[in-house]
Write a protein that holds these residues in place. Structure first.
Motif, PDB file in Angstrom:
ATOM      1  N   ALA A  51       0.859  -1.186   0.000  1.00 34.71           N
ATOM      2  CA  ALA A  51       0.000   0.000   0.000  1.00 34.71           C
ATOM      3  C   ALA A  51       0.894   1.235   0.000  1.00 34.71           C
ATOM      4  N   ILE A  52       0.318   2.348  -0.477  1.00 36.12           N
ATOM      5  CA  ILE A  52       1.046   3.618  -0.532  1.00 36.12           C
ATOM      6  C   ILE A  52       0.192   4.691   0.121  1.00 36.12           C
ATOM      7  N   VAL A  53       0.816   5.463   1.008  1.00 33.40           N
ATOM      8  CA  VAL A  53       0.191   6.647   1.596  1.00 33.40           C
ATOM      9  C   VAL A  53       0.875   7.831   0.927  1.00 33.40           C
ATOM     10  N   LEU A  54       0.100   8.652   0.212  1.00 33.38           N
ATOM     11  CA  LEU A  54       0.657   9.700  -0.650  1.00 33.38           C
ATOM     12  C   LEU A  54       0.130  11.077  -0.279  1.00 33.38           C
ATOM     13  N   ASP A  55       1.047  11.996  -0.012  1.00 32.57           N
ATOM     14  CA  ASP A  55       0.703  13.404   0.185  1.00 32.57           C
ATOM     15  C   ASP A  55       0.619  14.056  -1.190  1.00 32.57           C
ATOM     16  N   LEU A  56      -0.224  15.067  -1.328  1.00 32.19           N
ATOM     17  CA  LEU A  56      -0.329  15.767  -2.606  1.00 32.19           C
ATOM     18  C   LEU A  56       0.686  16.894  -2.725  1.00 32.19           C
ATOM     19  N   LEU A  64      -0.904  14.540  -7.189  1.00 29.28           N
ATOM     20  CA  LEU A  64      -1.923  14.206  -8.191  1.00 29.28           C
ATOM     21  C   LEU A  64      -1.290  13.835  -9.529  1.00 29.28           C
ATOM     22  N   ASP A  65      -0.136  14.447  -9.842  1.00 34.21           N
ATOM     23  CA  ASP A  65       0.570  14.120 -11.075  1.00 34.21           C
ATOM     24  C   ASP A  65       1.364  12.820 -10.956  1.00 34.21           C
ATOM     25  N   LEU A  66       1.766  12.491  -9.734  1.00 33.36           N
ATOM     26  CA  LEU A  66       2.496  11.248  -9.485  1.00 33.36           C
ATOM     27  C   LEU A  66       1.557  10.042  -9.487  1.00 33.36           C
ATOM     28  N   THR A  83      -3.609  14.358   2.845  1.00 38.84           N
ATOM     29  CA  THR A  83      -3.244  15.709   2.458  1.00 38.84           C
ATOM     30  C   THR A  83      -3.995  16.760   3.276  1.00 38.84           C
ATOM     31  N   VAL A  84      -3.523  17.988   3.212  1.00 37.22           N
ATOM     32  CA  VAL A  84      -4.248  19.097   3.840  1.00 37.22           C
ATOM     33  C   VAL A  84      -5.323  19.655   2.899  1.00 37.22           C
ATOM     34  N   ARG A  85      -5.290  19.274   1.647  1.00 39.02           N
ATOM     35  CA  ARG A  85      -6.267  19.784   0.671  1.00 39.02           C
ATOM     36  C   ARG A  85      -7.629  19.132   0.914  1.00 39.02           C
ATOM     37  N   ASN A  86      -8.581  19.938   1.358  1.00 42.08           N
ATOM     38  CA  ASN A  86      -9.890  19.359   1.674  1.00 42.08           C
ATOM     39  C   ASN A  86     -10.982  19.759   0.683  1.00 42.08           C
ATOM     40  N   GLU A  87     -10.627  20.404  -0.400  1.00 43.12           N
ATOM     41  CA  GLU A  87     -11.612  20.782  -1.407  1.00 43.12           C
ATOM     42  C   GLU A  87     -12.052  19.545  -2.205  1.00 43.12           C
ATOM     43  N   LEU A  93     -10.438  14.496  -8.460  1.00 42.21           N
ATOM     44  CA  LEU A  93      -9.271  14.244  -9.314  1.00 42.21           C
ATOM     45  C   LEU A  93      -8.482  13.029  -8.839  1.00 42.21           C
ATOM     46  N   ALA A  94      -8.295  12.925  -7.540  1.00 39.75           N
ATOM     47  CA  ALA A  94      -7.556  11.787  -6.994  1.00 39.75           C
ATOM     48  C   ALA A  94      -8.269  10.476  -7.320  1.00 39.75           C
ATOM     49  N   SER A  95      -9.575  10.470  -7.171  1.00 34.30           N
ATOM     50  CA  SER A  95     -10.359   9.275  -7.476  1.00 34.30           C
ATOM     51  C   SER A  95     -10.247   8.917  -8.960  1.00 34.30           C
TER      52      SER A  95
END
Length: 113
Positions: A51-56, A64-66, A83-87, A93-95
């Protein structure tokens, strides 16, 4: 001999990486760490984590580009965005790019597990 589950944490914050290292190692996981997107992709390809835990917000490339590169190379590996991005558009986009789930910081380790 049992296979120890490997989790790759890609986050530029040493405090997040340390917190996850301590928390997940205590539960029997082997935690791999990367502080940049480049190192994260290299480690993922080399170590094939479970599994991977990924920060944006990474210093060299947006998570998101990675994400598509990770999913192209390791399509069955779950990727959890932390991530801190909660929008909501970031979650969308991540999905679309293959994230398994999306969590915002601050977080509880119980929720991540």
């Amino acid at each position: 001999m049992t296979d120890i589950r490997k989790i790759l944490v890609v986050d530029d914050s040493i405090s997040i990486r340390t917190f996850l290292q301590i928390s997940l190692s205590g539960l029997g996981y082997r935690v791999l760490e990367a502080e940049t997107a480049e190192k994260g992709l290299e480690t993922a390809l080399d170590q094939k984590p479970h599994a991977i835990v990924l920060d944006l917000g990474l210093p060299d490339r947006d998570g998101l580009d990675l994400l598509p590169d990770l999913k192209a190379s390791l399509p069955s590996t779950p990727v959890l965005i932390l991530t801190v991005r909660n929008e909501s558009h970031y979650q969308q986009l991540a999905s679309e790019r293959g994230a398994t789930t999306y969590m915002t910081k601050p977080f509880q380790i119980e929720d991540l597990l």
